[in-house]
Design a protein around this motif. Sequence first.
Motif, PDB file in Angstrom:
ATOM      1  N   ASP A  89      34.489  40.326  33.124  1.00 25.12           N
ATOM      2  CA  ASP A  89      34.183  40.974  34.403  1.00 25.12           C
ATOM      3  C   ASP A  89      33.094  42.029  34.228  1.00 25.12           C
ATOM      4  OD1 ASP A  89      35.997  39.574  35.985  1.00 25.12           O
ATOM      5  OD2 ASP A  89      37.609  41.004  35.611  1.00 25.12           O
ATOM      6  N   SER A  90      33.249  42.877  33.195  1.00 31.01           N
ATOM      7  CA  SER A  90      32.275  43.949  32.993  1.00 31.01           C
ATOM      8  C   SER A  90      32.250  44.382  31.531  1.00 31.01           C
ATOM      9  CB  SER A  90      32.593  45.143  33.885  1.00 31.01           C
ATOM     10  OG  SER A  90      33.812  45.733  33.502  1.00 31.01           O
ATOM     11  N   LEU A 104      28.462  45.183  35.563  1.00 22.83           N
ATOM     12  CA  LEU A 104      29.401  44.304  36.254  1.00 22.83           C
ATOM     13  C   LEU A 104      28.714  42.945  36.452  1.00 22.83           C
ATOM     14  CD1 LEU A 104      32.162  44.153  37.666  1.00 22.83           C
ATOM     15  CD2 LEU A 104      31.035  44.886  39.757  1.00 22.83           C
ATOM     16  N   GLU A 107      29.226  35.699  38.913  1.00 22.91           N
ATOM     17  CA  GLU A 107      29.633  34.386  38.390  1.00 22.91           C
ATOM     18  C   GLU A 107      28.439  33.645  37.785  1.00 22.91           C
ATOM     19  OE1 GLU A 107      32.190  31.723  37.088  1.00 22.91           O
ATOM     20  OE2 GLU A 107      32.803  33.505  38.181  1.00 22.91           O
ATOM     21  N   GLY A 139      38.101  42.157  31.490  1.00 22.89           N
ATOM     22  CA  GLY A 139      38.162  40.861  32.150  1.00 22.89           C
ATOM     23  C   GLY A 139      39.584  40.345  32.212  1.00 22.89           C
ATOM     24  N   LYS A 140      39.692  39.033  32.291  1.00 20.80           N
ATOM     25  CA  LYS A 140      41.003  38.366  32.334  1.00 20.80           C
ATOM     26  C   LYS A 140      41.204  37.628  31.030  1.00 20.80           C
ATOM     27  CE  LYS A 140      41.796  39.163  36.767  1.00 20.80           C
ATOM     28  NZ  LYS A 140      42.831  39.947  37.292  1.00 20.80           N
ATOM     29  N   GLU A 146      45.184  41.102  32.860  1.00 22.84           N
ATOM     30  CA  GLU A 146      44.105  42.080  32.688  1.00 22.84           C
ATOM     31  C   GLU A 146      43.891  42.292  31.195  1.00 22.84           C
ATOM     32  OE1 GLU A 146      42.121  43.741  34.939  1.00 22.84           O
ATOM     33  OE2 GLU A 146      42.994  42.420  36.465  1.00 22.84           O
TER      34      GLU A 146
END
Length: 184
Positions: A89-90, A104, A107, A139-140, A146
């Motif tokens: 994500d970042s 950030l 996609e 991110g995931k 998380e």
Amino acid sequence: MMFQFKVLLAKFACISLMLSMSLHSQEAEKTMQLNLDEKTVTQQLQALRKEVIALNRDLFVLEEDLLFPSSTQIVVYLSMNVGTYFNLDSVELKLDDKTVTHYLYTEKQIQALYKGGVQKLHIDNLGQGEHELTAFFIGKGPENREYKRATSLTFSKTAEPASVELSIVDSSVKQQPLFKAVEL
């Protein structure tokens, strides 16, 4: 008399048809000339755009050389070879305990990194000596949890330009992502 009228009417129709064709061909000629003028202007604009782009690129290179001379320059790159165990994500980047970048991702940017792209994450001036670089990846992780992990690198800056690569790779053995920082 009726026959003469029909002949006269036929002659009139032929003359008006020839006049119409003549006017139409003159209009077509004017339209062609306007189209040629428009194409010339369009071609000139395209050539001018190319020159502006080339000039802008040269100015950018000069600006980068002036702002970040090679003796003090450090560049940090990011690369990824992931997707199974981590979705980025970042990234937050700290240099000597000072946050210098927080990026950030969209996609499209993530997909470009998955395909082998390398991002110039940060460029800066550093004095010679020991420095610490810390990167936080957010991110995931596995099972869509998380995930926030960090990696650090202590390096010695010399008079030469420094480059650091941050990489995120999947480890199928550990079934976890690995985060690395390597001086190039």
